[in-house]
Design an enzyme around this catalytic site. Structure first.
Site, PDB file in Angstrom:
ATOM      1  N   ASP A  37       6.371   2.694   6.902  1.00  0.00           N
ATOM      2  CA  ASP A  37       6.306   2.126   5.541  1.00  0.00           C
ATOM      3  C   ASP A  37       6.484   3.211   4.482  1.00  0.00           C
ATOM      4  OD1 ASP A  37       5.636   0.051   7.128  1.00  0.00           O
ATOM      5  OD2 ASP A  37       3.583  -0.161   6.392  1.00  0.00           O
ATOM      6  N   SER A  59       0.833  -1.216   0.000  1.00  0.00           N
ATOM      7  CA  SER A  59       0.000   0.000   0.000  1.00  0.00           C
ATOM      8  C   SER A  59       0.858   1.252   0.000  1.00  0.00           C
ATOM      9  CB  SER A  59      -0.904   0.078   1.230  1.00  0.00           C
ATOM     10  OG  SER A  59      -1.358  -1.162   1.605  1.00  0.00           O
ATOM     11  N   GLU A  66      -3.417   7.461   4.385  1.00  0.00           N
ATOM     12  CA  GLU A  66      -3.788   6.136   4.896  1.00  0.00           C
ATOM     13  C   GLU A  66      -4.580   6.247   6.205  1.00  0.00           C
ATOM     14  OE1 GLU A  66      -1.256   3.206   3.718  1.00  0.00           O
ATOM     15  OE2 GLU A  66      -2.023   1.690   5.092  1.00  0.00           O
TER      16      GLU A  66
HETATM   17  C1  GLA Z   1       2.306  -1.689   9.333  1.00  0.00           C
HETATM   18  C2  GLA Z   1       2.166  -0.188   9.492  1.00  0.00           C
HETATM   19  C3  GLA Z   1       3.464   0.436  10.023  1.00  0.00           C
HETATM   20  C4  GLA Z   1       3.968  -0.300  11.269  1.00  0.00           C
HETATM   21  C5  GLA Z   1       3.972  -1.806  11.038  1.00  0.00           C
HETATM   22  C6  GLA Z   1       4.308  -2.571  12.289  1.00  0.00           C
HETATM   23  O1  GLA Z   1       3.220  -2.011   8.328  1.00  0.00           O
HETATM   24  O2  GLA Z   1       1.836   0.421   8.265  1.00  0.00           O
HETATM   25  O3  GLA Z   1       3.270   1.806  10.285  1.00  0.00           O
HETATM   26  O4  GLA Z   1       3.207   0.045  12.389  1.00  0.00           O
HETATM   27  O5  GLA Z   1       2.722  -2.276  10.545  1.00  0.00           O
HETATM   28  O6  GLA Z   1       5.581  -2.253  12.731  1.00  0.00           O
END
Ligand code: GLA
Length: 396
Positions: A183, A139, A171
């Protein structure tokens, strides 16, 4: 599946031509990420250690004179069309609901519009070789690819971290997942052959070279999760509740980052058991991730790997975001001699593990792990050596 190399970028171009009757003006690429340490701590102001990976979303796009934007998602063979005015209603140009997959690009458009940046309509075709729901941030890579596209067409420039923050806003507020910054940060700011160490409070970050003779192996259980299912948001709320309850005794704390392990151990008994488990994972994981840089720089991969193994156990037992297949994949890897550390990566509930392996034995490792996992689960996994890549960029 998806687009993997120049040849496949040609395929994306062909699909674009087929849909829109002309060549795309540009191609953008935005990578997924793998996280080595610091899981579920980004939204607690902790430290994370991700790398952008060599799997990515590729996006062919052009400006359009039409009064709406038109998208085509190659991997699911679906299209969507919307205008700026449709965004808040989450409707398409023909008034039907905007499909869920289109919430990511539409959310980016929405977030940019909120910043009062120029976001012209776009014709776009995209494809990704990051499996959806695999814990590798498909995403965020879609969001960051569209950020690059609108930056190109809108004639403005934002620093990568700023684009990451707006992707997170899309998001959180448009898609409805209360994710942290990790991410989008990794997809926007990735550096080839480097790990990224981010302080999620100050947003200061630096790179750490990958230790020599070490390979990062990603092992996909093929079990898929759905992040919007609410489990993720529930974890985040539990952390906020822990801060609220702990601040009765520690009035200056703003987040779990501010709670040290000694204070936490003293006060743990005052928390409801469910909340205590979640908060303990976060407090201990922040402690672990604080040790990462020194261990990696000293070349102490044994100790670093041990922290990864501890992280997996904590995600399994305290944060409760693992699943049987992830546990089998991690424990099988941990039993192989050439593996220093193995754990689930990303949000959990399915998806991939990340493994740190001695490069000299990495091919054998992949075989042993694959056979071991399949013999217990009956599922054939996808296991590959991953390389740290650059962040989102305009290719053409
Ligand atoms: C997802 C979320 C991130 C983070 C991870 C766990 O990927 O998008 O922001 O919180 O989970 O570390």
């Amino acid at each position: 599946m998806g687009i993997t190399n120049m040849n496949s970028i040609d395929q994306l171009t062909v699909t674009y031509q087929h849909k829109f009757g002309q060549m795309p003006a540009h191609i953008a690429r935005a990578p997924g990420r793998v996280n080595l340490l610091g899981e579920h701590v980004d939204y607690n102001d902790g430290f994370v250690l991700p790398a952008a990976i060599d799997r990515a979303t590729y996006l062919a796009f052009s400006p359009t004179d039409a009064h709406h934007s038109t998208l085509w998602a190659v991997d699911i063979n679906q299209g969507a069309s919307f205008t700026l005015a449709d965004l808040s209603r989450k409707r398409q140009t023909d008034s039907t609901p905007l499909p869920e997959w289109a919430h990511y690009p539409a959310g980016v458009m929405w977030a940019l519009q909120e910043e009062e940046l120029f976001v012209p309509n776009i014709n776009a075709v995209y494809s990704s070789n990051i499996p959806q729901g695999s814990g590798l941030s498909s995403s965020a890579s879609i969001e960051m690819a569209f950020m690059v596209a609108w930056q190109t067409l809108g004639n403005w420039v934002l620093p990568p971290m700023q684009r990451a923050l707006l992707g997170q806003k899309a998001e959180n507020r448009y898609v409805g997942v209360n994710c942290g910054i990790m991410d989008q940060f990794a997809s926007a700011c990735g550096v080839a052959n480097k790990l990224l160490l981010l302080d999620c409070r100050s947003l200061n970050w630096n790179t750490i070279p990958l230790p020599e003779n070490i390979s990062i192996v990603i092992a996909d259980t093929t079990i898929r999760r759905k992040l919007t299912s609410g489990e993720y948001n529930q974890r985040r709320s539990a952390c906020e509740e822990a801060v609220r309850l702990l601040s009765r005794d520690l009035p200056t704390i703003k987040s779990l980052r501010d709670v040290n392990l000694d204070d936490f151990n003293l006060l743990a008994g005052t928390l409801p058991v469910g909340i205590e488990k979640r908060a303990r994972h976060v407090v201990e994981e922040i402690e672990r991730s604080k040790q990462a840089q020194a261990l990696l720089e000293a070349g102490d991969i044994q100790s670093f790997g041990k922290l990864m193994n501890e992280c997996h156990a904590s995600l399994r037992d305290l944060y409760e975001v693992s699943c049987p297949e992830l546990n089998i994949m991690a424990s099988t890897a941990q039993s192989i001699e050439s593996c220093y550390g193995a754990r689930l990566t990303g949000a959990g509930f399915g998806g991939c593990t990340v493994n740190i392996v001695d490069s000299g034995s990495v091919r054998d490792f992949v075989q042993f792990l694959s056979r071991g996992y399949e013999s217990v689960t009956g599922i054939s996994p996808e296991i590959y050596i991953s390389h740290a890549s650059n962040g989102a960029e305009l290719l053409v």
